[in-house]
Design a protein around this motif. Structure first.
Motif, PDB file in Angstrom:
ATOM      1  N   CYS A   1      -5.747   1.843  -5.357  1.00  0.00           N
ATOM      2  CA  CYS A   1      -5.323   0.958  -4.150  1.00  0.00           C
ATOM      3  C   CYS A   1      -6.566   0.000  -3.461  1.00  0.00           C
ATOM      4  CB  CYS A   1      -4.802   1.743  -2.657  1.00  0.00           C
ATOM      5  SG  CYS A   1      -3.399   2.853  -3.261  1.00  0.00           S
TER       6      CYS A   1
ATOM      7  N   LYS B   1       2.619   1.777  -3.487  1.00  0.00           N
ATOM      8  CA  LYS B   1       1.538   2.076  -4.297  1.00  0.00           C
ATOM      9  C   LYS B   1       1.126   3.496  -4.100  1.00  0.00           C
ATOM     10  CE  LYS B   1      -1.388   1.040  -7.880  1.00  0.00           C
ATOM     11  NZ  LYS B   1      -0.780   0.511  -9.004  1.00  0.00           N
TER      12      LYS B   1
ATOM     13  N   LEU C   1       0.726  -1.047  -0.186  1.00  0.00           N
ATOM     14  CA  LEU C   1       0.064  -0.037  -0.048  1.00  0.00           C
ATOM     15  C   LEU C   1       0.884   1.120   0.099  1.00  0.00           C
ATOM     16  CD1 LEU C   1      -2.613   1.441   0.299  1.00  0.00           C
ATOM     17  CD2 LEU C   1      -2.767   0.898   2.718  1.00  0.00           C
TER      18      LEU C   1
END
Length: 143
Positions: free
Chosen positions: A42, A26, A23
């Protein structure tokens, strides 16, 4: 031209919400995008019946904080048994006011613990007797 942009957007989106290091990676990659677009990419969205995307920024932010090592919901951990404590109670038809087990467990109370009930204008104070006695004893020892 619109079809290629649409394809790019769907390729960036994840079906399952990202967590942890994936996460954070990203989010860093998409730092040039808006918060909503980043959350969608996400995987923090749901699709309505009309096929529109509804972004869940709260879950996204919580996941980012947790990935960074911050957990803000420690107090709301639920063990799967019964309702979570809401810190509200109501008077029953028989006039009794019941404080649930969640509250007594959180305070570490045991059967037999006693309280002094003090009535105010629109409030009730419960003061645990054995704690007050200990505090009074400590105050007398200091003098």
């Amino acid at each position: 031209m619109a079809k290629t942009t649409e394809k790019l957007n769907t390729s960036e989106q994840s079906n399952t919400p990202l967590t942890g290091k994936a996460l954070l990676k990203k989010v860093k990659e998409l730092s040039h995008k808006s918060k909503k677009d980043t959350a969608i990419a996400c995987g923090y969205y749901s699709t309505t019946k009309e096929k529109q995307k509804r972004v869940n920024l709260a879950k996204f932010y919580d996941a980012v904080l947790q990935a960074k090592g911050l957990n803000l919901d420690d107090n709301n951990v639920k063990d799967g048994r019964g309702r979570a404590a809401t810190y509200r109670a109501c008077v029953h038809r028989n006039g009794q006011l019941v404080i649930g087990a969640n509250y007594t467990q959180e305070m570490g109370l045991k059967p037999g613990d006693e309280f002094i009930i003090q009535l105010g204008h629109k409030h009730i104070h419960l003061r645990q007797i054995n704690i007050e006695v200990e505090k009074e004893d400590e105050n007398h020892e200091e003098e």
